[in-house]
Motif scaffolding. Structure first.
Motif, short mmCIF file in Angstrom:
data_model
loop_
_atom_site.label_atom_id
_atom_site.label_comp_id
_atom_site.label_asym_id
_atom_site.label_seq_id
_atom_site.Cartn_x
_atom_site.Cartn_y
_atom_site.Cartn_z
N ALA A 136 0.83 -1.21 0.00
CA ALA A 136 0.00 0.00 0.00
C ALA A 136 0.86 1.26 0.00
CB ALA A 136 -0.93 0.00 1.21
N ILE A 139 3.43 1.05 -3.69
CA ILE A 139 2.80 1.35 -4.97
C ILE A 139 2.87 2.85 -5.30
CG2 ILE A 139 0.43 1.66 -4.06
CD1 ILE A 139 -0.52 0.13 -6.61
N TYR A 140 2.93 3.71 -4.27
CA TYR A 140 3.03 5.15 -4.54
C TYR A 140 4.36 5.47 -5.23
CZ TYR A 140 -1.17 6.60 -2.03
OH TYR A 140 -2.49 6.81 -1.65
N HIS A 256 -3.88 -3.84 -4.97
CA HIS A 256 -3.62 -2.43 -4.71
C HIS A 256 -3.58 -1.73 -6.06
CE1 HIS A 256 -2.52 -3.25 -0.49
NE2 HIS A 256 -2.09 -4.39 -1.00
N MET A 258 -3.52 2.04 -8.35
CA MET A 258 -3.35 3.48 -8.47
C MET A 258 -3.68 3.92 -9.88
SD MET A 258 -0.25 4.87 -6.09
CE MET A 258 -0.97 6.51 -6.18
N SER A 318 -3.34 11.50 -8.26
CA SER A 318 -3.58 10.07 -8.31
C SER A 318 -4.70 9.66 -7.37
CB SER A 318 -2.31 9.29 -7.94
OG SER A 318 -1.92 9.59 -6.61
N TYR A 320 -5.77 6.10 -5.09
CA TYR A 320 -5.35 4.78 -4.61
C TYR A 320 -6.54 4.09 -3.96
CZ TYR A 320 -3.91 1.22 -1.34
OH TYR A 320 -3.85 0.03 -0.66
#
Length: 424
Positions: A136, A139-140, A256, A258, A318, A320
């Motif tokens: 979590a 992924i950013y 997950h 985005m 973005s 998420y």
């Protein structure tokens, strides 16, 4: 709400001070050096130096640094971003001189001893592994690298363990001598302390410090931040068609996801409309549209949020969410429906008025967090020379029209302008 004092020392260090009646003082150095200032082969160096800055100076060893404020009940901390590094303290007013002295010493006089590097590098590697175990969060970074591929802004702040283990004392010194310069820094302070005293104390600290004045002035290597302006809101999917999608198999029980695109830089006239729209769609409140659509009405996610980041010359927007793997496509359809709504139909006068009221209320409450407020006004002054003014921000929000919101939505949210990254 302004009421700031500012001053620039002869060595170029800028000072910004905001008085308050509180007996706890927040202060620190913010340096215009972060991940994007790393050269090829230095990936992870900004964060590495942040850690190592606490490991010894010409006059203090690591234990003396740790105990310097914490044995007084104070707090000493630091963090690294893409465009800046911050070292800061929270301390009772009566001990502020010790905080100023310690902070100045570690930022401008650290020696980065090799024996400390050999120990601390494994701590950083453990941090990297912990981060890699959290999809979590991971992924950013992966998504930002997807957007800014080939540019330092896309690099993971922590770097890679194998490379970090090769860093030596001279590598750290090379980075800080290029970047930890008084003229590239701001000293911020928020508390019940005389501004005149602050200026005199800092002048005294720098006169006593051989390190700061021994460092070369300016940018001796002629190295500038890589410019990314030319690629502002473009990406490889803009030729038309569906959003570019990348799926990465990580063996997670949860997917997950985005979705996003490049956004607006800090100076862009549409940044405030995007700020408002972002809060409407995926802000922290339970009535954010994406939370209502994915969680409250359909029970598909625990967390869904949208985020915007504005850098000096570009930005990122973005969404998420995390969900069961078999619900990914349904969630993506629901997200697309919410984006289409703001693209196709302007907000009603009531909806716009309510959104503005909500955002301004959130900002006002956030400003009550004195530590975060100090960090925010220091950063604004560091990068843009702005004295953070919440009233002016409210005025800017009030000027946003429904047409502005719709224009931003159509500029950023078209399907062929979005990228999608899925971990599963």
């Amino acid at each position: 709400m302004t009421n700031y004092n500012t001053y620039t020392l002869q060595n170029g260090l800028r000072i910004i001070h905001k008085p308050s009646v509180a007996q706890v003082v927040y202060c620190g150095y913010q340096i215009a050096a972060g991940t994007r200032d790393e050269l090829s082969g230095e990936e992870g160096m900004a964060h590495f130096c942040e850690h190592m800055t606490f490991k010894g100076t010409r006059t203090r060893n690591a234990l003396q640094i740790i105990n310097g404020l914490e044995q007084l009940g104070g707090d000493l901390n630091a963090f690294t971003n893409k465009e800046d590094t911050t070292f800061y303290a929270a301390i009772q007013k009566e001990h502020i001189a010790k905080a100023v002295s310690l902070l100045t010493d570690i930022v401008f006089n650290s020696t980065y001893p090799q024996h400390e590097i050999d120990k601390e590098v494994e701590v950083i590697c453990d941090e990297i592994e912990s981060y890699n175990d959290s999809p979590a969060e991971l992924i950013y970074d992966e998504f930002e690298n997807m957007l800014f591929e080939g540019h330092p802004l896309g690099h993971n702040i922590l770097g890679q363990a194998e490379q970090l283990r090769t860093f030596k004392t001279e590598d750290a010194l090379r980075f800080v001598r290029r970047n930890y310069l008084p003229e590239k820094a701001v000293f911020f302070i928020y508390g019940n302390v005389s501004f005149k005293w602050v200026v005199k104390q800092l002048e005294k600290e720098f006169k006593q410090s051989s390190g700061a004045f021994a460092m070369p002035s300016g940018n001796p290597l002629g190295i500038a931040n890589a410019d990314i302006t030319s690629s502002l809101i473009t990406n490889s999917a803009e030729q038309g068609g569906a959003a570019e999608q990348i799926i990465k198999e990580i063996g997670s029980h949860q997917a997950h996801v985005m979705i996003g695109t490049k956004g607006y830089d800090i100076h862009h006239p549409m940044r405030i409309p995007l700020y408002l729209l972002n809060n409407i769609l995926g802000g922290p409140s339970m009535n954010a549209r994406l939370n209502l659509a994915l969680r409250e009405r359909n029970g598909l996610v625990y967390t869904v949020e949208s985020t915007m980041v504005s850098y000096s010359d570009t930005g990122m927007w973005s969404i998420y969410f995390g969900c069961d793997p078999h619900d990914v496509n349904k969630c993506l359809r629901l997200v697309r429906r919410e984006l289409d709504k703001v693209m196709q139909k302007p907000l009603s006068a009531h909806a716009l008025r309510t959104a503005k009221q909500q955002l301004k209320g959130q900002i006002a409450i956030a400003c009550d967090n004195r530590e975060q407020f100090a960090l925010d006004f220091g950063k604004s002054y560091l990068h843009y020379g702005w004295e953070k003014n919440v009233d002016k921000l409210f005025e800017s929000i009030d000027k946003v029209t429904a047409g502005d919101i719709q224009k931003v939505a159509n500029e950023l949210f078209a399907t062929d302008k979005l990228k999608v990254l899925i971990f599963r």
